[in-house]
Design a protein around this motif. Structure first.
Motif, PDB file in Angstrom:
ATOM      1  N   ASP A 119       6.732  42.475  40.394  1.00  0.00           N
ATOM      2  CA  ASP A 119       5.904  41.360  39.927  1.00  0.00           C
ATOM      3  C   ASP A 119       6.614  40.009  39.977  1.00  0.00           C
ATOM      4  O   ASP A 119       6.052  38.998  39.536  1.00  0.00           O
ATOM      5  CB  ASP A 119       5.421  41.626  38.496  1.00  0.00           C
ATOM      6  CG  ASP A 119       4.223  42.570  38.470  1.00  0.00           C
ATOM      7  OD1 ASP A 119       3.636  42.790  39.534  1.00  0.00           O
ATOM      8  OD2 ASP A 119       3.880  43.081  37.390  1.00  0.00           O
ATOM      9  N   ILE A 120       7.843  39.989  40.471  1.00  0.00           N
ATOM     10  CA  ILE A 120       8.540  38.699  40.592  1.00  0.00           C
ATOM     11  C   ILE A 120       7.767  37.792  41.547  1.00  0.00           C
ATOM     12  O   ILE A 120       7.423  38.184  42.653  1.00  0.00           O
ATOM     13  CB  ILE A 120       9.986  38.907  41.084  1.00  0.00           C
ATOM     14  CG1 ILE A 120      10.814  39.596  39.998  1.00  0.00           C
ATOM     15  CG2 ILE A 120      10.624  37.577  41.485  1.00  0.00           C
ATOM     16  CD1 ILE A 120      12.232  39.954  40.429  1.00  0.00           C
ATOM     17  N   GLY A 121       7.479  36.581  41.065  1.00  0.00           N
ATOM     18  CA  GLY A 121       6.688  35.650  41.849  1.00  0.00           C
ATOM     19  C   GLY A 121       5.197  35.843  41.700  1.00  0.00           C
ATOM     20  O   GLY A 121       4.410  35.071  42.257  1.00  0.00           O
ATOM     21  N   ASN A 133       5.963  39.387  33.184  1.00  0.00           N
ATOM     22  CA  ASN A 133       6.973  40.368  33.580  1.00  0.00           C
ATOM     23  C   ASN A 133       8.288  39.706  33.969  1.00  0.00           C
ATOM     24  O   ASN A 133       9.368  40.276  33.773  1.00  0.00           O
ATOM     25  CB  ASN A 133       6.446  41.227  34.731  1.00  0.00           C
ATOM     26  CG  ASN A 133       5.539  42.343  34.242  1.00  0.00           C
ATOM     27  OD1 ASN A 133       5.400  42.556  33.035  1.00  0.00           O
ATOM     28  ND2 ASN A 133       4.916  43.053  35.166  1.00  0.00           N
ATOM     29  N   GLU A 134       8.211  38.507  34.506  1.00  0.00           N
ATOM     30  CA  GLU A 134       9.451  37.760  34.771  1.00  0.00           C
ATOM     31  C   GLU A 134      10.174  37.464  33.455  1.00  0.00           C
ATOM     32  O   GLU A 134      11.415  37.540  33.391  1.00  0.00           O
ATOM     33  CB  GLU A 134       9.139  36.463  35.515  1.00  0.00           C
ATOM     34  CG  GLU A 134       8.733  36.674  36.974  1.00  0.00           C
ATOM     35  CD  GLU A 134       8.459  35.353  37.683  1.00  0.00           C
ATOM     36  OE1 GLU A 134       8.532  34.293  37.026  1.00  0.00           O
ATOM     37  OE2 GLU A 134       8.178  35.389  38.897  1.00  0.00           O
ATOM     38  N   ALA A 135       9.410  37.159  32.413  1.00  0.00           N
ATOM     39  CA  ALA A 135      10.008  36.895  31.098  1.00  0.00           C
ATOM     40  C   ALA A 135      10.659  38.156  30.540  1.00  0.00           C
ATOM     41  O   ALA A 135      11.720  38.092  29.901  1.00  0.00           O
ATOM     42  CB  ALA A 135       8.939  36.375  30.137  1.00  0.00           C
ATOM     43  N   ILE A 136      10.028  39.319  30.791  1.00  0.00           N
ATOM     44  CA  ILE A 136      10.611  40.591  30.331  1.00  0.00           C
ATOM     45  C   ILE A 136      11.934  40.849  31.046  1.00  0.00           C
ATOM     46  O   ILE A 136      12.916  41.293  30.433  1.00  0.00           O
ATOM     47  CB  ILE A 136       9.618  41.751  30.567  1.00  0.00           C
ATOM     48  CG1 ILE A 136       8.402  41.598  29.645  1.00  0.00           C
ATOM     49  CG2 ILE A 136      10.301  43.098  30.330  1.00  0.00           C
ATOM     50  CD1 ILE A 136       7.304  42.610  29.903  1.00  0.00           C
ATOM     51  N   GLN A 145      13.055  36.989  47.881  1.00  0.00           N
ATOM     52  CA  GLN A 145      12.550  36.284  46.701  1.00  0.00           C
ATOM     53  C   GLN A 145      12.965  36.997  45.423  1.00  0.00           C
ATOM     54  O   GLN A 145      13.392  36.368  44.453  1.00  0.00           O
ATOM     55  CB  GLN A 145      11.021  36.176  46.763  1.00  0.00           C
ATOM     56  CG  GLN A 145      10.411  35.430  45.581  1.00  0.00           C
ATOM     57  CD  GLN A 145       8.888  35.447  45.601  1.00  0.00           C
ATOM     58  OE1 GLN A 145       8.276  36.289  46.261  1.00  0.00           O
ATOM     59  NE2 GLN A 145       8.264  34.525  44.876  1.00  0.00           N
ATOM     60  N   GLN A 146      12.853  38.322  45.424  1.00  0.00           N
ATOM     61  CA  GLN A 146      13.262  39.100  44.256  1.00  0.00           C
ATOM     62  C   GLN A 146      14.758  38.953  44.014  1.00  0.00           C
ATOM     63  O   GLN A 146      15.199  38.765  42.863  1.00  0.00           O
ATOM     64  CB  GLN A 146      12.897  40.578  44.465  1.00  0.00           C
ATOM     65  CG  GLN A 146      11.394  40.847  44.523  1.00  0.00           C
ATOM     66  CD  GLN A 146      11.072  42.243  45.028  1.00  0.00           C
ATOM     67  OE1 GLN A 146      11.936  42.970  45.522  1.00  0.00           O
ATOM     68  NE2 GLN A 146       9.796  42.622  44.908  1.00  0.00           N
ATOM     69  N   LEU A 147      15.556  39.036  45.088  1.00  0.00           N
ATOM     70  CA  LEU A 147      17.004  38.920  44.956  1.00  0.00           C
ATOM     71  C   LEU A 147      17.398  37.551  44.408  1.00  0.00           C
ATOM     72  O   LEU A 147      18.237  37.457  43.499  1.00  0.00           O
ATOM     73  CB  LEU A 147      17.670  39.157  46.312  1.00  0.00           C
ATOM     74  CG  LEU A 147      19.193  39.052  46.346  1.00  0.00           C
ATOM     75  CD1 LEU A 147      19.829  40.136  45.479  1.00  0.00           C
ATOM     76  CD2 LEU A 147      19.712  39.143  47.778  1.00  0.00           C
ATOM     77  N   ASP A 148      16.811  36.490  44.923  1.00  0.00           N
ATOM     78  CA  ASP A 148      17.153  35.135  44.474  1.00  0.00           C
ATOM     79  C   ASP A 148      16.828  34.956  42.992  1.00  0.00           C
ATOM     80  O   ASP A 148      17.600  34.329  42.252  1.00  0.00           O
ATOM     81  CB  ASP A 148      16.394  34.098  45.303  1.00  0.00           C
ATOM     82  CG  ASP A 148      16.917  34.008  46.732  1.00  0.00           C
ATOM     83  OD1 ASP A 148      18.042  34.499  46.976  1.00  0.00           O
ATOM     84  OD2 ASP A 148      16.198  33.473  47.600  1.00  0.00           O
ATOM     85  N   PHE A 149      15.689  35.477  42.549  1.00  0.00           N
ATOM     86  CA  PHE A 149      15.316  35.358  41.136  1.00  0.00           C
ATOM     87  C   PHE A 149      16.348  36.062  40.257  1.00  0.00           C
ATOM     88  O   PHE A 149      16.761  35.537  39.210  1.00  0.00           O
ATOM     89  CB  PHE A 149      13.925  35.960  40.923  1.00  0.00           C
ATOM     90  CG  PHE A 149      13.494  36.008  39.481  1.00  0.00           C
ATOM     91  CD1 PHE A 149      12.837  34.928  38.900  1.00  0.00           C
ATOM     92  CD2 PHE A 149      13.756  37.124  38.687  1.00  0.00           C
ATOM     93  CE1 PHE A 149      12.449  34.967  37.555  1.00  0.00           C
ATOM     94  CE2 PHE A 149      13.369  37.177  37.357  1.00  0.00           C
ATOM     95  CZ  PHE A 149      12.715  36.087  36.787  1.00  0.00           C
ATOM     96  N   CYS A 208      21.612  38.542  37.114  1.00  0.00           N
ATOM     97  CA  CYS A 208      21.617  39.996  37.338  1.00  0.00           C
ATOM     98  C   CYS A 208      22.120  40.199  38.757  1.00  0.00           C
ATOM     99  O   CYS A 208      21.439  39.834  39.730  1.00  0.00           O
ATOM    100  CB  CYS A 208      20.217  40.585  37.169  1.00  0.00           C
ATOM    101  SG  CYS A 208      20.112  42.340  37.604  1.00  0.00           S
ATOM    102  N   TYR A 209      23.311  40.808  38.876  1.00  0.00           N
ATOM    103  CA  TYR A 209      23.972  40.844  40.179  1.00  0.00           C
ATOM    104  C   TYR A 209      24.030  42.234  40.824  1.00  0.00           C
ATOM    105  O   TYR A 209      24.237  42.333  42.034  1.00  0.00           O
ATOM    106  CB  TYR A 209      25.394  40.301  40.047  1.00  0.00           C
ATOM    107  CG  TYR A 209      25.443  38.886  39.507  1.00  0.00           C
ATOM    108  CD1 TYR A 209      24.931  37.819  40.252  1.00  0.00           C
ATOM    109  CD2 TYR A 209      25.972  38.620  38.248  1.00  0.00           C
ATOM    110  CE1 TYR A 209      24.961  36.524  39.751  1.00  0.00           C
ATOM    111  CE2 TYR A 209      26.020  37.328  37.736  1.00  0.00           C
ATOM    112  CZ  TYR A 209      25.494  36.280  38.484  1.00  0.00           C
ATOM    113  OH  TYR A 209      25.516  34.999  37.981  1.00  0.00           O
ATOM    114  N   ILE A 210      23.883  43.291  40.024  1.00  0.00           N
ATOM    115  CA  ILE A 210      23.973  44.640  40.591  1.00  0.00           C
ATOM    116  C   ILE A 210      22.570  45.032  41.069  1.00  0.00           C
ATOM    117  O   ILE A 210      21.629  45.126  40.280  1.00  0.00           O
ATOM    118  CB  ILE A 210      24.507  45.656  39.571  1.00  0.00           C
ATOM    119  CG1 ILE A 210      25.828  45.154  38.986  1.00  0.00           C
ATOM    120  CG2 ILE A 210      24.685  47.026  40.231  1.00  0.00           C
ATOM    121  CD1 ILE A 210      26.898  44.869  40.033  1.00  0.00           C
ATOM    122  N   ILE A 211      22.467  45.257  42.379  1.00  0.00           N
ATOM    123  CA  ILE A 211      21.162  45.403  43.020  1.00  0.00           C
ATOM    124  C   ILE A 211      21.068  46.766  43.711  1.00  0.00           C
ATOM    125  O   ILE A 211      21.997  47.213  44.385  1.00  0.00           O
ATOM    126  CB  ILE A 211      20.934  44.292  44.072  1.00  0.00           C
ATOM    127  CG1 ILE A 211      21.128  42.903  43.435  1.00  0.00           C
ATOM    128  CG2 ILE A 211      19.561  44.429  44.709  1.00  0.00           C
ATOM    129  CD1 ILE A 211      20.169  42.582  42.307  1.00  0.00           C
TER     130      ILE A 211
END
Length: 554
Positions: free
Chosen positions: A481-483, A488-491, A515-519, A525-528
């Protein structure tokens, strides 16, 4: 020699003539029947017999005369002062006059009452006094026959108390039994007088509703029951809320016999529980298809480990700041083309069917042994963690301690690089506390816990302090739900901040786009983990991936 007299026999002795009138009775006959000898003599025999048994008596006289011998039968006396008296009678024609009879009676009322009590025990539940499963089957057959004959609608409610085990565990079985009695009483008040309520056993009940005419009538009945069970029970000064789940099957929609109508109601009950309980669900054909699918998977799961059908895939965790490998998650796959089941499907079914302990142990052993091999081949792997998924049933089974201890002894893996990954829901179902054997075991070894699907489960966060949690994983549903969804971005931001406050690693799973990674990077949050960096890889593919990251021994 002392003369023997029928007057002193400890049984009732009588003689009747061809007109069925008494011309002799002894004192015991009088005591049994409740009538004086004077009253009985000259009276018509049938006047003292229950009208429903008169035919039995006449038939016995006829049979005795036909065979010219004794005939034995049972009947009820109409006692003048108390309840009817059951007697067993033996009668025979007199040798010197075949139109007269002589006979004896013995009081068997106590025996009959005992037999009636046994019959009631066999057909009624002794706790609630409701009909039991055996009587239910008889009544349902008759009800279904009437519905077919009269072309009426018939509905079956299959009912189960929600979380009744918790009542027994917390308050004790005595309170649990008292609650079951009150449940039966409340059900009686919730339905029509003509509706039959049955206790099938344990905390399961059933209701037969005849002449329901329409689905709206059935809906109203189910909703009325659910509403009535929102009110608490007061049991021995304890206030207990016990809601219900209801499965419903209806004739003539699909069912044609008692076995199928009950089976379908039970399947609908399962769906009601899967839907969150405290609700009702109707049976439909898709449930039958789901059941057939379930049984197929269970059948093939039984021999899957022995036939080496399972395989582990591995998905990298990447530090987005350095693009370096920081962790690997072991993911279970099942190679069975006949079933073609996804991990989410077959793992859930294995859990429900009681097969997950053995399968979970296989995953632990296989993943840690493979991790050990990679560490031996690439020394830099000492900085990479391995995550293994643990099921709810494994948490409930102390055998996991033996499995882990054995593998650690065999591989000598640094335990601080091992993460056991549990869903938030699984942790809360187990409700681990400070005295948990598993918690103590993990804490002493240094094995950490990763909470998967974080943010989708229960609201209580106390387990973050009770357990050796090292990682929170943000659920993919939030990442998707990013973007698109500010809430959900707030969560996501809240989870990241919570992890930072508690000094926990936070990992985002299911990251597929830039887009998700940049957010996530923007919010620290760096561990992907996700397709953006790598999809899950087979063992050989993962070995090549590691080789591309580190210098591997040749």
């Amino acid at each position: 020699m002392q003369k023997f007299s029928v007057l002193n026999l400890p049984v009732g002795v009588f003689k009747i003539d061809r007109n069925k009138r008494m011309n002799y009775v002894n004192k015991y006959f009088s005591q049994i029947s409740g009538y004086t000898q004077e009253k009985l003599l000259g009276e018509h025999w049938l006047d003292a017999i229950h009208k429903e048994d008169a035919h039995t008596f006449i038939s016995a006289l006829t049979e005795s005369l036909r065979i010219n011998g004794p005939c034995k039968f049972e009947f009820r006396f109409l006692h003048p002062e108390k309840n009817d008296i059951w007697v067993i009678c033996s009668i025979v024609p007199e040798k010197n006059d075949n139109m007269n009879y002589i006979g004896t009676i013995t009081d068997i009322t106590d025996l009959k009452n005992t037999q009636a009590d046994f019959q009631k025990l066999a057909r009624f539940d002794p706790l609630t006094q409701l009909p039991n499963r055996y009587l239910f089957e008889d009544i349902l057959l008759k009800s279904l026959t009437r519905a077919k004959r009269n072309k009426n609608t018939l509905a079956i409610f299959y009912i189960d108390l929600d979380y009744f085990k918790n009542v027994n565990d917390f308050f004790g079985h005595g309170i649990g039994d008292m609650l079951l009695k009150e449940v039966g009483n409340r059900l009686k008040k919730s339905v029509r007088f003509a509706d039959l309520i049955v206790r099938l056993g344990g905390d399961e009940f059933a209701i037969i509703l005849e002449d329901t005419h329409s689905i709206s009538v059935i809906n109203q009945a189910a909703e009325r029951i659910l509403e009535d069970f929102q009110k608490p029970f007061i049991i021995d000064e304890h206030e207990i809320i016990s809601t219900l789940s209801i499965g419903i099957s209806v004739y003539p929609d699909e069912e044609t016999n008692t076995e199928s109508i009950v089976q379908h109601a039970d399947q609908a009950l399962y769906q009601a529980k899967e839907s969150g309980r405290n609700c009702y669900k109707y049976y439909n054909k898709s449930m039958q298809q789901q059941l057939e699918r379930y049984m197929l998977i269970v059948k093939h799961l039984r021999n899957a480990i022995a036939e080496d059908q399972f395989e582990l895939f591995y998905q990298p965790k990447i530090d987005a700041r350095t693009n370096q490998l920081t962790g690997i998650e072991a993911l279970l796959r099942w190679n069975n083309s006949l079933v073609n089941a996804s991990p989410a499907e077959f793992v859930t079914i294995a859990e429900e069917a009681g097969m997950m302990v053995e399968l979970g142990d296989w995953v632990i052993r296989s993943a840690l042994k493979q991790y050990k091999k990679w560490c031996d081949d690439a020394p830099a792997m000492k900085d990479v963690s391995i995550s293994v998924n643990i099921s709810t049933s494994q948490l409930n089974n102390s055998g996991i301690i033996d499995t882990v201890s054995h593998v650690l002894k065999e591989t000598d893996i640094p335990t601080h690089k091992i993460l056991f990954e549990l869903t938030e829901t699984a942790v809360m179902k187990k409700t681990l506390d400070s005295k948990s054997i598993l918690q103590i075991f993990l804490s002493e070894l240094g094995i950490g816990i990763s909470i998967d699907d974080f943010g989708t489960g229960y609201s209580s966060l106390t387990y973050l302090k009770q357990l050796p949690v090292k990682e929170l994983k943000i659920d993919k549903s939030f990442i998707d739900d990013i973007g698109k969804n500010k809430s959900n971005e707030a969560i996501i931001k809240a989870i990241i901040n919570l992890a930072k406050t508690l000094d926990l690693q936070v990992t985002a799973e299911g990251v597929n786009t830039r887009q998700q990674l940049d957010f996530l990077i923007e919010n620290e949050c760096y561990i992907i983990q996700g397709f953006y960096f790598s999809e899950p890889l087979s063992r050989n593919e993962m070995a090549k991936y590691i080789a591309s990251m580190f210098i591997v021994k040749t």
